[in-house]
Design a protein around this motif. Structure first.
Motif, short mmCIF file in Angstrom:
data_model
loop_
_atom_site.label_atom_id
_atom_site.label_comp_id
_atom_site.label_asym_id
_atom_site.label_seq_id
_atom_site.Cartn_x
_atom_site.Cartn_y
_atom_site.Cartn_z
N LEU A 1 -7.06 -2.24 4.92
CA LEU A 1 -7.97 -2.25 3.78
C LEU A 1 -9.21 -1.40 4.05
N GLU A 2 -9.71 -1.46 5.27
CA GLU A 2 -10.86 -0.63 5.61
C GLU A 2 -10.48 0.85 5.61
N HIS A 3 -9.24 1.13 6.00
CA HIS A 3 -8.74 2.51 5.96
C HIS A 3 -8.69 3.02 4.52
N LEU A 4 -8.25 2.17 3.60
CA LEU A 4 -8.22 2.54 2.18
C LEU A 4 -9.62 2.88 1.68
N VAL A 5 -10.59 2.10 2.09
CA VAL A 5 -11.97 2.35 1.66
C VAL A 5 -12.44 3.71 2.15
N GLN A 6 -12.17 4.01 3.43
CA GLN A 6 -12.59 5.29 3.99
C GLN A 6 -11.92 6.47 3.27
N LEU A 7 -10.62 6.33 2.99
CA LEU A 7 -9.92 7.40 2.29
C LEU A 7 -10.46 7.59 0.88
N ARG B 1 -15.64 -2.38 -3.13
CA ARG B 1 -16.26 -3.70 -2.86
C ARG B 1 -15.18 -4.78 -2.74
N PHE B 2 -14.18 -4.71 -3.59
CA PHE B 2 -13.08 -5.68 -3.55
C PHE B 2 -12.33 -5.60 -2.23
N LEU B 3 -12.03 -4.38 -1.78
CA LEU B 3 -11.28 -4.20 -0.54
C LEU B 3 -12.08 -4.65 0.67
N LEU B 4 -13.38 -4.35 0.70
CA LEU B 4 -14.22 -4.77 1.83
C LEU B 4 -14.35 -6.28 1.88
N VAL C 1 0.87 -1.18 0.00
CA VAL C 1 0.00 0.00 0.00
C VAL C 1 0.90 1.23 0.00
N PRO C 2 0.63 2.25 -0.80
CA PRO C 2 1.47 3.46 -0.81
C PRO C 2 1.63 4.05 0.58
N GLY C 3 2.83 4.55 0.87
CA GLY C 3 3.13 5.06 2.20
C GLY C 3 2.18 6.13 2.68
N ILE C 4 1.74 6.98 1.79
CA ILE C 4 0.89 8.10 2.16
C ILE C 4 -0.53 7.65 2.51
N LEU C 5 -0.83 6.36 2.30
CA LEU C 5 -2.15 5.80 2.60
C LEU C 5 -2.09 4.72 3.69
N GLN C 6 -0.95 4.54 4.32
CA GLN C 6 -0.78 3.44 5.27
C GLN C 6 -1.28 3.80 6.67
N THR C 7 -1.76 2.78 7.39
CA THR C 7 -2.08 2.93 8.80
C THR C 7 -0.80 2.81 9.61
N PRO C 8 -0.78 3.27 10.86
CA PRO C 8 0.44 3.12 11.68
C PRO C 8 0.89 1.67 11.83
N GLY C 9 -0.07 0.76 12.04
CA GLY C 9 0.29 -0.64 12.21
C GLY C 9 0.91 -1.23 10.95
N TYR C 10 0.30 -0.94 9.81
CA TYR C 10 0.82 -1.44 8.54
C TYR C 10 2.19 -0.81 8.25
N ALA C 11 2.33 0.50 8.48
CA ALA C 11 3.60 1.18 8.23
C ALA C 11 4.71 0.59 9.08
N THR C 12 4.41 0.28 10.34
CA THR C 12 5.41 -0.32 11.22
C THR C 12 5.84 -1.69 10.70
N ALA C 13 4.86 -2.51 10.29
CA ALA C 13 5.17 -3.85 9.79
C ALA C 13 5.98 -3.79 8.49
N VAL C 14 5.62 -2.86 7.61
CA VAL C 14 6.36 -2.70 6.35
C VAL C 14 7.80 -2.29 6.63
N THR C 15 7.98 -1.34 7.53
CA THR C 15 9.32 -0.83 7.84
C THR C 15 10.17 -1.91 8.48
#
Length: 259
Positions: A164-170, A248-251, A92-106
């Motif tokens: 993924l839910e964060h992406l939907v909201q954004l 719909r795909f993300l949800l 997921v692009p960095g500018i759209l990541q949640t803190p948890g996802y960003a930590t795991a990616v890093t």
């Protein structure tokens, strides 16, 4: 003159000249004055103008407070951009990541990084996201993300569900468009890797293609290069699911991770 010749004339290291030329070191008014002397610039109006620009350029952006950030040049461009078109192949692009996802990616991307370094990188990533929620000047963001970023479990299943839910909201924001490029499209123009195209408010500022590397990054500003990547991006947008299909795909994928 070569960088070596300039360095000899100024009695400085060649690496300093190289860093100045590549924008990896801020330039002082004294540097400008000395360089103008070496290059034979005699018009005092030009010299004064360049020295004023050097003075203004040393007013550091917010990211400098976090120390040495490897992609600080890009952050500066992103902060000033009017629009951003991103293609991501595996995350997921960095500018759209949640803190948890960003930590795991890093943690996964930089296995030798200390806990403090990881925290600092995540803080910078979260700070960057304020640019897309700026009520006065929101960044026009378009992201095409390969399905592999949805299927790859980064962190835990709960982390993925939240992301993924964060992406939907954004994606419900009027200035943010998210599209998933599904596996079944087959071969596509983005198979050579991720890239992003930055465009700016001032028409005098050239559109820029940013290619992120492991140890160094590449910035393309030639109109012919930008045109090639712009055409590639149009093909990716046409092949990807539209905005509603993407939600719909993300949800659906989030539900799978939740179950």
């Amino acid at each position: 003159m070569t960088a070596e010749e300039v360095a000899e004339r100024l009695l400085v290291s060649q690496s300093k000249i190289s860093r100045l030329e590549n924008g990896r070191r801020s330039i002082s008014q004294r540097d400008v004055r000395d360089l103008c002397g070496v290059y034979g610039v005699e018009d005092h109006r030009i010299v004064d103008s360049l020295m004023q620009m050097a003075k203004e350029s040393r007013q550091q952006g917010w990211w400098h407070a976090f120390g040495d950030i490897p992609y600080s040049v890009y952050i500066g461009l992103e902060t000033d951009a009017a629009s951003l078109r991103i293609y991501e192949a595996s995350v997921v692009p960095g500018i759209l990541q949640t803190p948890g996802y960003a930590t795991a990616v890093t943690e996964g991307s930089w296995p030798e990084a200390t806990a403090a370094e990881i925290e600092r990188r995540v803080q910078v990533r979260m700070r960057r996201q304020e640019r897309i929620t700026d009520p006065d000047n929101p960044l026009r963001l378009w992201a095409v993300i390969d399905e592999s970023a949805v299927r790859r479990i980064v962190g835990t299943r709960a982390t993925m569900c939240e992301q993924l839910e964060h992406l939907v909201q954004l994606s419900l924001q009027p200035y943010i468009t998210v599209q998933i490029l599904p596996f079944d499209v087959g071969a596509h123009p983005g198979m050579y890797g991720k890239f992003c195209i930055l465009e700016f408010h001032d028409p005098q500022d050239a559109s820029t293609v940013y290619l992120e590397g492991i140890t160094s990054d590449l910035y393309l500003e030639k109109p012919s290069d930008v045109q090639v990547y712009s055409v590639m991006y149009e093909h990716l947008r046409m092949q990807a699911l539209n905005a509603e299909q993407t939600r719909r795909f993300l949800l659906s994928a989030a539900d799978e991770y939740r179950d």
